[in-house]
Write a protein that holds these residues in place. Structure first.
Motif, PDB file in Angstrom:
ATOM      1  N   PHE A  88      16.904 119.496  -2.993  1.00 45.03           N
ATOM      2  CA  PHE A  88      16.561 120.701  -2.239  1.00 45.03           C
ATOM      3  C   PHE A  88      15.903 121.739  -3.145  1.00 45.03           C
ATOM      4  N   SER A  89      16.348 121.806  -4.420  1.00 40.58           N
ATOM      5  CA  SER A  89      15.693 122.735  -5.347  1.00 40.58           C
ATOM      6  C   SER A  89      14.237 122.327  -5.544  1.00 40.58           C
ATOM      7  N   LEU A  90      13.995 121.023  -5.735  1.00 42.46           N
ATOM      8  CA  LEU A  90      12.609 120.575  -5.914  1.00 42.46           C
ATOM      9  C   LEU A  90      11.784 120.903  -4.674  1.00 42.46           C
ATOM     10  N   LEU A 105      10.726 124.068 -12.404  1.00 42.57           N
ATOM     11  CA  LEU A 105       9.873 125.022 -13.112  1.00 42.57           C
ATOM     12  C   LEU A 105       9.008 124.359 -14.173  1.00 42.57           C
ATOM     13  N   VAL A 106       9.181 123.025 -14.385  1.00 42.39           N
ATOM     14  CA  VAL A 106       8.489 122.394 -15.522  1.00 42.39           C
ATOM     15  C   VAL A 106       6.972 122.442 -15.394  1.00 42.39           C
ATOM     16  N   PRO A 107       6.360 121.899 -14.328  1.00 45.93           N
ATOM     17  CA  PRO A 107       4.966 122.303 -14.207  1.00 45.93           C
ATOM     18  C   PRO A 107       5.038 123.702 -13.608  1.00 45.93           C
ATOM     19  N   ALA A 108       4.553 124.718 -14.346  1.00 47.52           N
ATOM     20  CA  ALA A 108       4.734 126.101 -13.899  1.00 47.52           C
ATOM     21  C   ALA A 108       4.359 126.232 -12.427  1.00 47.52           C
ATOM     22  N   VAL A 109       5.027 127.179 -11.741  1.00 50.02           N
ATOM     23  CA  VAL A 109       4.905 127.268 -10.282  1.00 50.02           C
ATOM     24  C   VAL A 109       3.451 127.402  -9.833  1.00 50.02           C
ATOM     25  N   PHE A 165      10.861 124.474  -4.785  1.00 49.63           N
ATOM     26  CA  PHE A 165       9.802 124.814  -5.740  1.00 49.63           C
ATOM     27  C   PHE A 165       8.445 124.251  -5.308  1.00 49.63           C
ATOM     28  N   TRP A 166       8.474 123.149  -4.585  1.00 52.09           N
ATOM     29  CA  TRP A 166       7.211 122.604  -4.071  1.00 52.09           C
ATOM     30  C   TRP A 166       6.609 123.566  -3.053  1.00 52.09           C
ATOM     31  N   LEU A 167       7.431 123.941  -2.064  1.00 50.91           N
ATOM     32  CA  LEU A 167       6.953 124.883  -1.051  1.00 50.91           C
ATOM     33  C   LEU A 167       6.498 126.187  -1.696  1.00 50.91           C
ATOM     34  N   LEU A 168       7.286 126.652  -2.683  1.00 49.31           N
ATOM     35  CA  LEU A 168       6.961 127.902  -3.375  1.00 49.31           C
ATOM     36  C   LEU A 168       5.617 127.770  -4.068  1.00 49.31           C
ATOM     37  N   SER A 169       5.426 126.642  -4.760  1.00 50.68           N
ATOM     38  CA  SER A 169       4.179 126.434  -5.482  1.00 50.68           C
ATOM     39  C   SER A 169       2.990 126.459  -4.524  1.00 50.68           C
ATOM     40  N   LEU A 170       3.138 125.793  -3.380  1.00 46.66           N
ATOM     41  CA  LEU A 170       2.042 125.790  -2.407  1.00 46.66           C
ATOM     42  C   LEU A 170       1.716 127.204  -1.947  1.00 46.66           C
ATOM     43  N   ARG A 171       2.775 127.960  -1.675  1.00 48.04           N
ATOM     44  CA  ARG A 171       2.566 129.327  -1.190  1.00 48.04           C
ATOM     45  C   ARG A 171       1.963 130.218  -2.249  1.00 48.04           C
ATOM     46  N   VAL A 172       2.492 130.099  -3.473  1.00 44.42           N
ATOM     47  CA  VAL A 172       2.005 130.958  -4.553  1.00 44.42           C
ATOM     48  C   VAL A 172       0.544 130.648  -4.840  1.00 44.42           C
ATOM     49  N   ARG A 173       0.214 129.349  -4.887  1.00 43.85           N
ATOM     50  CA  ARG A 173      -1.168 129.001  -5.235  1.00 43.85           C
ATOM     51  C   ARG A 173      -2.146 129.427  -4.154  1.00 43.85           C
ATOM     52  N   SER A 174      -1.742 129.270  -2.886  1.00 43.89           N
ATOM     53  CA  SER A 174      -2.681 129.731  -1.865  1.00 43.89           C
ATOM     54  C   SER A 174      -2.766 131.254  -1.873  1.00 43.89           C
TER      55      SER A 174
END
Lengths: 217, 355, 50
Positions: free
Chosen positions: B322-324, B18-22, B327-336
């Motif tokens: 696995f948590s990272l 969560l450090v660089p916000a999602v 959050f990576w996949l989540l970030s990609l999805r959220v940003r798109s």
């Protein structure tokens, strides 16, 4: 508050008794299920486990079917506006819950009595059986309205309701089936009923809290 | 020690995730940490050879399968070696506590490096519990080794992949719940994007956990699906979140879709603690930690010695990686998702300008 | 042959899994870069509007 809830319940009953379509459909469903089972298993004593399974199949579909059109019909008849202006969302929710509980419990007791008549199953604890059945019908009935409100404005309403409700019902059904088996086979326990009440209580409380978000535009 | 390590893996993974916000781009060091952490997890989870004891070999021969080769680690005493025909009988002291010494029959066709101080040999019990025949060499002077568990053998490595996948799925669903609540309070579409993205990535993780679990079950329990309480509960969990998407699909108006979906996500999440934490522990089942198990399972048990120290480290690292990844996949999805949302808003604005 | 399998089969498994992971990681890395570009483009595009 209580009078508002009462008014909603009364309105539901009056609307239902104007054409009785839902009541007749569900009664027919119950009778047909029992008849089919009787034809198929005629002259045969059935295992108590099977009897419990029949009870729960009837209960699940009664609960789902009784709630399927509850909110969708309000939108179709355009009575939503009236409900919005006259009573709070809170009253609508609890009114629907009370009506749904009454409907499911009434129909389920008929279904269970018919099943008991047709299949002469030895039951260890009659009180336990009826108590479990009653509690199960009340809780199942009370959990349905939030789901019928969720699907009221979606397409393919009829198909969606069991899909949405079933996974949330499963813990309750699991406990209820176990409790009823205990009552039929040996001895009934209060703990199962309390656990069921606790689980359903959480779901219904959350549903009551969230209902306004579904109900108000 | 174990609790600290695993706690560090879980909490550290969530915090760093969560450090660089999602909704912000991932910095380079962050992506490198994820790729490296996962690479290290795979290396540490798969590369170290298993090392057992003579006792394990006897138990395997007796209770599991007499045909199996068991890797036994120990030191060979070459000075006491005796040649009988074309086999060499060498005493070997294993690394159990306390150590036991037994005779190992080495066929002349197989060679063992004599300068290695510790070797891991694949052996089978021979005439009696003190005699073992060598079938091959697994490693000589291994840097790291994982314990051999009779009945699980190499399949025990699945712990590093299957368990974190399902834990991360629960984290994902909790994240989705949190943003569903936020959406209902703030009515911001971005919160809905967060919620739906977390559900979809969480469902991907839950599916992968199911797949890894059922392939493992085929080889360990004999069939892909056994209706063990935990299998039932993940099945219901997948059903709930499939229903979530069906519900979203069936409502056209965006505001209403987001609102209804948020309410369902909250109501449905009530079942998650029951399905994941309570039911599998109360009922008899095949998974570790169920009612028929003496311990709470390898990860949560507080008994000492249930989980080997190296396994604790690899498990914690695996949870972290696995948590990272989540959050990576989540970030990609959220940003798109946010980009698509902004695009739609812009279209609407342009339309109103034309009018 | 059997002795060879006992010794090296786990390395083969490791290699397969590792290559798959590198593939996924590379794909994610590229996706990340492209998304960043897209975000910058969107910001510029919005900035040009009156």
């Amino acid at each position: 508050m209580v009078s508002a809830i009462g008014a909603v319940v009364l309105k539901e009953i009056v609307v239902e008794f104007r054409n009785r379509s839902l009541l007749y459909t569900l009664l027919l469903f119950t009778v047909v299920v029992v008849l089919i089972l009787a034809f198929a298993l005629m002259e045969k004593t059935i295992a108590p486990e099977l009897f419990v399974a029949f009870c729960w199949i009837v209960l699940f579909f009664l609960a789902i079917q009784s709630g399927a059109r509850s909110f969708a019909a309000e939108y179709e008849r355009e009575t939503v506006v009236l409900l919005h202006t006259l009573v709070s969302g809170y009253a609508v929710f609890w009114g629907k819950v009370v009506y749904q509980v009454g409907m499911v419990t009434f129909l389920m007791s008929i279904a269970a009595a018919l099943l008991l008549l047709v299949f002469d199953v030895p039951i260890a604890s009659m009180t336990g059986f009826w108590l479990t059945l009653g509690v199960s019908s009340v809780l199942m009935g009370a959990m349905v309205p939030i789901f019928s409100a969720l699907i009221a404005r979606s397409q393919m309403k009829g198909a969606l309701l069991p899909v949405l409700a079933f996974p949330v019902f499963v813990p309750l059904m699991r406990l209820g089936i176990e409790g009823m088996l205990d009552a039929v086979l040996k001895q009934w326990h209060v703990q199962t009923l309390i656990l069921m009440g606790a689980y359903a209580g959480i779901v219904i409380t959350l549903a009551a809290m969230l209902f306004d978000y579904v109900w108000r535009e | 020690m174990k609790a600290i390590l695993i706690g560090l893996g879980v909490v550290g993974g969530i915090i760093v995730g969560l450090v660089p916000a999602v909704h912000r781009p991932r910095p380079r060091w962050w992506m490198a940490l994820c790729v490296g952490g996962m690479g290290l997890t795979i290396a540490l989870g798969l590369l170290p050879p298993l090392s057992g004891t003579f006792r394990d070999a006897v138990i395997t021969w007796r209770q599991v399968n007499p045909e199996l080769y068991v890797p036994v680690a120990g030191t060979l005493d070459w000075d006491a070696a005796v040649a009988i025909g074309d086999t060499l009988v060498v005493p070997m002291t294993d690394r159990a506590i306390p150590p036991t010494t037994a005779q190992v029959l080495i066929p002349s066709a197989l060679s063992v490096p004599k300068d290695a101080s510790v070797v891991i040999l694949a052996v089978q019990r021979w005439k009696n519990d003190q005699q073992f025949v060598m079938r091959g060499i697994v490693a000589a002077d291994p840097i790291l080794a994982l314990p051999f568990i009779p009945g699980l053998e190499e399949r025990a490595r699945n712990l590093f992949f299957h368990v974190p996948l399902s834990w991360v799925a629960v984290i994902a669903y909790a994240y989705a719940l949190w943003y569903a609540v936020l959406f209902l309070r703030r009515r911001r579409f971005i919160d809905d994007v967060h919620s739906v993205s977390a559900v979809s990535i969480g469902t991907l993780f839950a599916l992968l956990a199911t797949v890894t679990g059922s392939i493992w079950a085929k080889f360990n329990w004999g069939s892909f699906w056994n209706w063990d309480p935990r299998e039932t509960s993940i099945f219901l969990l997948l059903l709930i979140y499939a229903a979530y998407f069906a519900l979203r699909q069936s409502i056209e108006e965006p505001q209403r879709r987001a609102q209804i979906a948020a309410v369902y996500a909250i109501v449905a999440f009530v079942t998650v603690p029951f399905l994941v934490f309570i039911m599998p522990r109360l009922m008899e089942g095949l998974h570790p930690g169920s009612a028929s198990d003496q311990t709470a399972g390898p990860i949560l048990s507080t008994q000492p010695g249930v989980l080997h120290p190296l396994k604790q480290i690899v498990f914690a690292l695996s949870m972290f990686s696995f948590s990272l990844l989540f959050f990576w996949l989540l970030s990609l999805r959220v940003r798109s998702g946010i980009l698509a949302l902004r695009h739609k808003i812009q279209q609407v604005q342009e339309m109103s300008e034309i009018r | 042959m059997e002795a060879f399998l006992i010794r090296y089969s786990i390395y083969v498994v490791f290699l397969i899994v590792f290559v798959i992971w590198i593939g996924i990681a590379g794909w994610l890395w590229r996706l990340e870069r492209r998304l960043v570009e897209l975000e910058q483009w969107a910001r510029r595009h919005e900035g040009n509007r009156p």
